[in-house]
Design an enzyme around this catalytic site. Sequence first.
Site, short mmCIF file in Angstrom:
data_model
loop_
_atom_site.label_atom_id
_atom_site.label_comp_id
_atom_site.label_asym_id
_atom_site.label_seq_id
_atom_site.Cartn_x
_atom_site.Cartn_y
_atom_site.Cartn_z
N GLU A 45 0.87 -1.17 0.00
CA GLU A 45 0.00 0.00 0.00
C GLU A 45 0.91 1.22 0.00
O GLU A 45 1.50 1.57 1.01
CB GLU A 45 -0.87 -0.01 1.26
CG GLU A 45 -2.34 -0.07 0.96
CD GLU A 45 -3.20 -0.04 2.20
OE1 GLU A 45 -4.18 -0.79 2.22
OE2 GLU A 45 -2.91 0.74 3.12
N ASP A 56 -4.06 9.36 10.99
CA ASP A 56 -2.75 8.75 11.20
C ASP A 56 -2.17 9.16 12.55
O ASP A 56 -2.32 10.30 13.00
CB ASP A 56 -1.77 9.15 10.09
CG ASP A 56 -2.03 8.41 8.81
OD1 ASP A 56 -2.39 7.22 8.89
OD2 ASP A 56 -1.90 9.00 7.73
#
Length: 272
Positions: A45, A56
Amino acid sequence: MAEFFDQIADGEPGLALFLNAGDPSLDILADLVFMLDDAGVDCLELAVPFPGSVTDGPVIRRSHERALALGVGLDEVLTFISNVRPKLHRLRIALLADWSYSIKSRPMAEVVGDIAEAGADGLLLHAVPPRVRPGYYQATKDAGLPVVTTCYHKVSTQQVMAEAAEHASAYLYLVAQYGRSGTAPADGFSELAGTIAELRLDTHVPIAVGFGVKSRADVTTVHALGADAVIVGSAGVARVEEALAYNRDVVSEFADFVRSVHPAHTLGTLRS
């Protein structure tokens, strides 16, 4: 089902690893990608770095910042993919891009066509507004570009889960824990089994679980709960960060990390 994750056919969990393009630098990343291919990793990815990601944690946010400081954007990432993809034997590349930062300013059909032409095997478009999704799904269909969709364990509504199941054509990314990347469910992964079984009723693509998967034991646990594959992000990015900080060989350090998480791993000789 095994297109993105070859090991599924052998009864083993598929393995996807997350990295930001540009962290490490693209020249080193090319060698790292070839190592992953030789090591039997199913999917990379590969993210186009973007600032201020609210999903994140600190490890991946710092990775975004390092990559952005090197001037890596969508054009550079597509050039990188077009250079490395023809040389890969097994590894698939799923491009992860933030809609607002990397895609919004370009016509959807055009940018999706560019991503497909570069050789990406799939696309995960982050934070796509609802009004944009129909055009996105049509553009990817027209370009023949498989789609990675996402939904959240315990948090996503039935409607969101149904949409993710309907439109996933590469794999469906089930986020194990609502919060920042790198965090795992406080009570472990056991409750995922019901969500995985529910999604399985509506999709035939692989279901991959990420967020908090850090070790071979985690991989084995999640697979036993019914997931076809796992996605490992922050733990691997942390190894890159440590190698860069101490001026170590990033490819060698990351190869050691792959050995630690890959349940069926046999690392071949690195290509020159």
